[in-house]
Write an enzyme that holds these catalytic residues in place. Structure first.
Site, mmCIF file in Angstrom:
data_model
loop_
_atom_site.group_PDB
_atom_site.id
_atom_site.type_symbol
_atom_site.label_atom_id
_atom_site.label_comp_id
_atom_site.label_asym_id
_atom_site.label_seq_id
_atom_site.Cartn_x
_atom_site.Cartn_y
_atom_site.Cartn_z
ATOM 1 N N ASP A 62 -3.344 2.744 -5.863
ATOM 2 C CA ASP A 62 -2.182 2.777 -4.968
ATOM 3 C C ASP A 62 -2.015 1.526 -4.111
ATOM 4 O O ASP A 62 -1.330 1.568 -3.079
ATOM 5 C CB ASP A 62 -2.260 4.005 -4.061
ATOM 6 C CG ASP A 62 -3.503 3.997 -3.180
ATOM 7 O OD1 ASP A 62 -4.394 3.166 -3.415
ATOM 8 O OD2 ASP A 62 -3.580 4.836 -2.253
ATOM 9 N N GLU A 63 -2.595 0.412 -4.494
ATOM 10 C CA GLU A 63 -2.388 -0.819 -3.717
ATOM 11 C C GLU A 63 -2.340 -2.041 -4.625
ATOM 12 O O GLU A 63 -3.005 -2.098 -5.655
ATOM 13 C CB GLU A 63 -3.478 -0.990 -2.653
ATOM 14 C CG GLU A 63 -4.891 -1.097 -3.190
ATOM 15 C CD GLU A 63 -5.902 -1.344 -2.090
ATOM 16 O OE1 GLU A 63 -5.543 -1.936 -1.049
ATOM 17 O OE2 GLU A 63 -7.069 -0.950 -2.278
ATOM 18 N N ASP A 104 0.855 -1.195 0.000
ATOM 19 C CA ASP A 104 0.000 0.000 0.000
ATOM 20 C C ASP A 104 0.885 1.237 0.000
ATOM 21 O O ASP A 104 1.765 1.396 0.861
ATOM 22 C CB ASP A 104 -0.899 -0.021 1.245
ATOM 23 C CG ASP A 104 -1.966 1.048 1.200
ATOM 24 O OD1 ASP A 104 -2.205 1.605 0.115
ATOM 25 O OD2 ASP A 104 -2.560 1.327 2.262
ATOM 26 N N MET A 105 0.678 2.136 -0.966
ATOM 27 C CA MET A 105 1.486 3.352 -1.057
ATOM 28 C C MET A 105 1.127 4.300 0.090
ATOM 29 O O MET A 105 -0.018 4.357 0.533
ATOM 30 C CB MET A 105 1.253 4.040 -2.396
ATOM 31 C CG MET A 105 1.465 3.152 -3.606
ATOM 32 S SD MET A 105 3.086 2.369 -3.647
ATOM 33 C CE MET A 105 4.148 3.804 -3.771
ATOM 34 N N TYR A 110 -1.200 10.261 -3.322
ATOM 35 C CA TYR A 110 -1.458 11.484 -4.087
ATOM 36 C C TYR A 110 -0.486 12.595 -3.672
ATOM 37 O O TYR A 110 0.000 13.364 -4.513
ATOM 38 C CB TYR A 110 -2.899 11.953 -3.886
ATOM 39 C CG TYR A 110 -3.935 11.081 -4.553
ATOM 40 C CD1 TYR A 110 -4.719 11.579 -5.583
ATOM 41 C CD2 TYR A 110 -4.144 9.768 -4.160
ATOM 42 C CE1 TYR A 110 -5.683 10.789 -6.205
ATOM 43 C CE2 TYR A 110 -5.088 8.971 -4.764
ATOM 44 C CZ TYR A 110 -5.857 9.484 -5.786
ATOM 45 O OH TYR A 110 -6.795 8.690 -6.396
ATOM 46 N N ARG A 151 -0.714 15.554 9.292
ATOM 47 C CA ARG A 151 -1.484 14.781 10.275
ATOM 48 C C ARG A 151 -0.997 15.075 11.692
ATOM 49 O O ARG A 151 -1.769 15.006 12.658
ATOM 50 C CB ARG A 151 -1.370 13.292 9.976
ATOM 51 C CG ARG A 151 -1.999 12.886 8.658
ATOM 52 C CD ARG A 151 -1.912 11.387 8.435
ATOM 53 N NE ARG A 151 -2.280 11.026 7.066
ATOM 54 C CZ ARG A 151 -2.407 9.778 6.638
ATOM 55 N NH1 ARG A 151 -2.200 8.763 7.467
ATOM 56 N NH2 ARG A 151 -2.746 9.548 5.384
#
Length: 630
Positions: A120-121, A18-19, A23, A60
């Site tokens: 992206d996965e 998983d990236m 984005y 985050r």
């Protein structure tokens, strides 16, 4: 509903890659100044600063979340960089991110079976690569374990941070480990190496989960982000699942998960262990009951599909609040734009990957005037997909009108559409050696340039070689050898007189016919159909033929026109007046474009009728080749 799949006979090594904030990473690669800075990618609309679709880990840390709008994110983190996604046709254009994801997939696919799950996965089946490593260079024989593999998170291993790397190396290199754990150790090293390659070649970081099935690999790939990987040994499965909330499990986030909570009092996956397989089958059916019983024990037979390309193409647009669409004109305007994008994407897929989509589906969300609490949903509608922007737009609008009729239930009331999407699905590879029937309309050695056809007529497949009806040809007939077992050729004679051609075309009387007829409506002389079980031969006389000559030809034994396939390289007798094709070479996707009577006949070639019926005049393809008039 979920279905239980058979378990594999041998242990597998499956990874889910998983990236990390993909984005954002794509935008940071475009603009390196954004690296290390709080960054978020926002939707193209400017309402309240746009909706956040990806948030960097730096942002985050300030409390920025994907559920926020851009304006709120700026209040939480004044220094945040908001990057807008590219825009095309009034909506987000994700092609940049799709192509970037393809770069990663190309690297990951080098080590095993690869299934692209989204932009992206990716799922990887590394079983064979792990077995090969275990035979040739097992971890306990390596002088050094790469740093990235040594940083792996092994479930059930001591969590002491100071001793973590040492403990991980010891676990990976255990000589007394069972066969399954040794395979996992090899898989962890392989995934670490792949992640290093991805970083070096694309500048993207990614996280991964490594386990014995897809379900577990998916569940743990996001546990230690960013740029880390997690391994699930068999001994740690029960402890891991015992506290996992039901809603976290794939396929349990909706009604089925809610039913488990409310009807059975199940809050965690571990709670399912208290129910027998028979009890779960009684409650949810045989298949779903068995599936629930198995996932509670970490068992899943779902295989990694060898698929680097998406299973479908879709384009959608939402219309919140006052932007809702309230009439057919506005709906058609947006549908046309969505269909135009969809057409470009499936046409690109056809040209690049030789794949054809077969089903067009329209989805929408709607509400009725003064019925905000109405539970009736706008029904999804599907139909066979016809290539060409105009055809897709036409069919999509018809699907919308049909869905709207069912949604309103014949009531005369106002309505509003808050979401529209069109999807092309059931995508299949074009079998090798298969091409459109249109290529048989032109002689194999003709030098005429290809026709400039309307894109709404046929897919723009470069393998289709179509002779335009306005081109002049006066060439001798030819034959072409495909291989030792196939012989397919077309040969015709055409008169160069423009006036005669116009008169002949008028005499056919074909109006509003299917696309193939415009290629068939030429100055053809009388044609005679002869059929074999494995092919079709149609013979015709030259321009000077008469009805008496045609009648005489009908009395010639059928064997006179049969091609000797044992010597297909030799030109058959009379080939100058014969065109032939092999039934096996007919592309079924083109048959739907033909007139109904031709469709029936071609289906007869492919699947002969059990009860032969008498041939009627005008019921065969030969009826579309009328005698030339003198």
């Amino acid at each position: 509903m979920p279905v239980a799949r058979p378990e594999p006979q041998e242990p597998r090594v499956i990874a889910h890659v998983d990236m990390d904030c993909f984005y954002v990473q794509v935008e940071q690669r475009r603009n390196p100044a954004l690296r290390g800075q709080p960054t978020a990618v926002v939707q193209y609309n400017d309402w309240k600063g746009g909706g956040l679709i990806a948030v960097s880990y730096e942002a985050r840390g300030f409390g920025v979340k994907r559920s926020m709008r851009g304006d709120e994110a700026k209040r939480v983190c004044p220094g945040i960089n908001l990057v807008q996604v590219p825009v095309a046709r009034g909506k987000a254009d994700l092609n940049l991110y799709r192509s970037s994801g393809s770069e990663v997939v190309a690297i990951l696919a080098s080590k095993g079976k690869c299934e692209r799950a989204s932009i992206d996965e990716v799922y990887l089946d590394l079983t064979e690569a792990a077995k090969e490593m275990l035979l040739q260079a097992p971890p306990d024989s390596l002088e050094e374990i790469c740093m990235e593999a040594a940083k792996s998170n092994i479930l059930g291993l001591s969590s002491d941070a100071s001793e973590k790397e040492k403990n991980v190396r010891a676990w990976l290199c255990r000589s007394d480990a069972d066969y399954q754990d040794k395979l996992l150790a090899c898989g962890a090293i392989i995934v670490a190496q792949l992640r290093i390659r991805v970083l070096e070649e694309t500048q993207f970081t990614c996280s991964a989960g490594i386990a014995h099935n897809k379900m577990l690999a998916k569940l743990v790939s996001g546990m230690h982000k960013p740029a880390q990987q997690t391994v699930v040994p068999l001994s740690s499965i029960q402890d891991f699942l015992s506290s996992l909330p039901v809603k976290k499990m794939k396929q349990l986030g909706g009604k089925l998960g809610s039913s488990l909570q409310y009807d059975l009092g199940v809050e965690t996956i571990g709670d399912l262990l208290s129910f027998s397989e028979e009890k779960l089958q009684e409650q949810y059916g045989a298949n779903t009951g068995t599936w629930l019983w198995k996932i509670a024990r970490g068992i899943s037979g779902e295989e990694v599909e060898d698929r680097l390309l998406p299973k479908s193409h879709g384009c959608g647009k939402t219309f919140p609040g006052p932007r809702a669409l309230k009439n057919n004109t506005s709906v058609k305007g947006w549908l046309d734009q969505l269909c135009e994008e969809l057409s470009e994407r499936i046409q690109s897929d056809l040209n690049q990957n030789k794949r054809i989509a077969q089903t067009l589906t329209l989805h929408a969300r709607a509400s009725k005037k003064n019925e905000r609490d109405s539970m009736k949903k706008f029904p999804s509608k599907s139909c066979p997909l016809r290539y060409g922007t105009g055809k897709i737009q036409e069919d999509a609008m018809k699907l919308f009108e049909s869905g709207l009729h069912d949604f309103l239930e014949s009531q005369s009331t106002g309505w509003s559409i808050t979401s529209l999407s069109v999807t092309a699905s059931k995508i299949f590879d074009i079998p090798s050696g298969t091409s459109s029937i249109l290529r048989y309309i032109k002689g194999p050695n003709s030098s005429a340039p290809p026709a400039i056809s309307d894109s709404s007529s046929v897919p723009e497949d470069p393998s289709l070689d179509v002779t335009p009806i306005h081109e002049e040809q006066c060439e001798p007939s030819t034959s072409e050898k495909e291989d030792n077992n196939r012989y397919s050729a077309i040969s015709t004679k055409q008169c160069p007189a423009n006036e005669e051609k116009k008169n002949s075309m008028k005499s056919t009387g074909v109006k509003g016919a299917s696309s193939i007829l415009k290629f068939l409506s030429r100055d053809h002389s009388a044609h005679q159909e002869k059929r074999r079980s494995d092919g079709l031969i149609c013979s015709h006389q030259g321009p000077g033929s008469s009805s008496e000559a045609n009648e005489a030809e009908r009395n010639v034994p059928a064997q006179a026109a049969v091609v000797d396939r044992s010597n297909s390289g030799a030109e058959p007798s009379g080939s100058s007046n014969t065109w032939m094709l092999n039934v096996e070479d007919i592309d079924p996707a083109v048959v739907e474009e033909l007139p109904p009577e031709i469709q029936r006949e071609i289906q007869g070639w492919i699947r002969p009728s059990k009860h032969p019926t008498a041939k009627r005049r005008g019921s065969t393809i030969s009826s579309y080749f009328p005698p030339a008039r003198s």
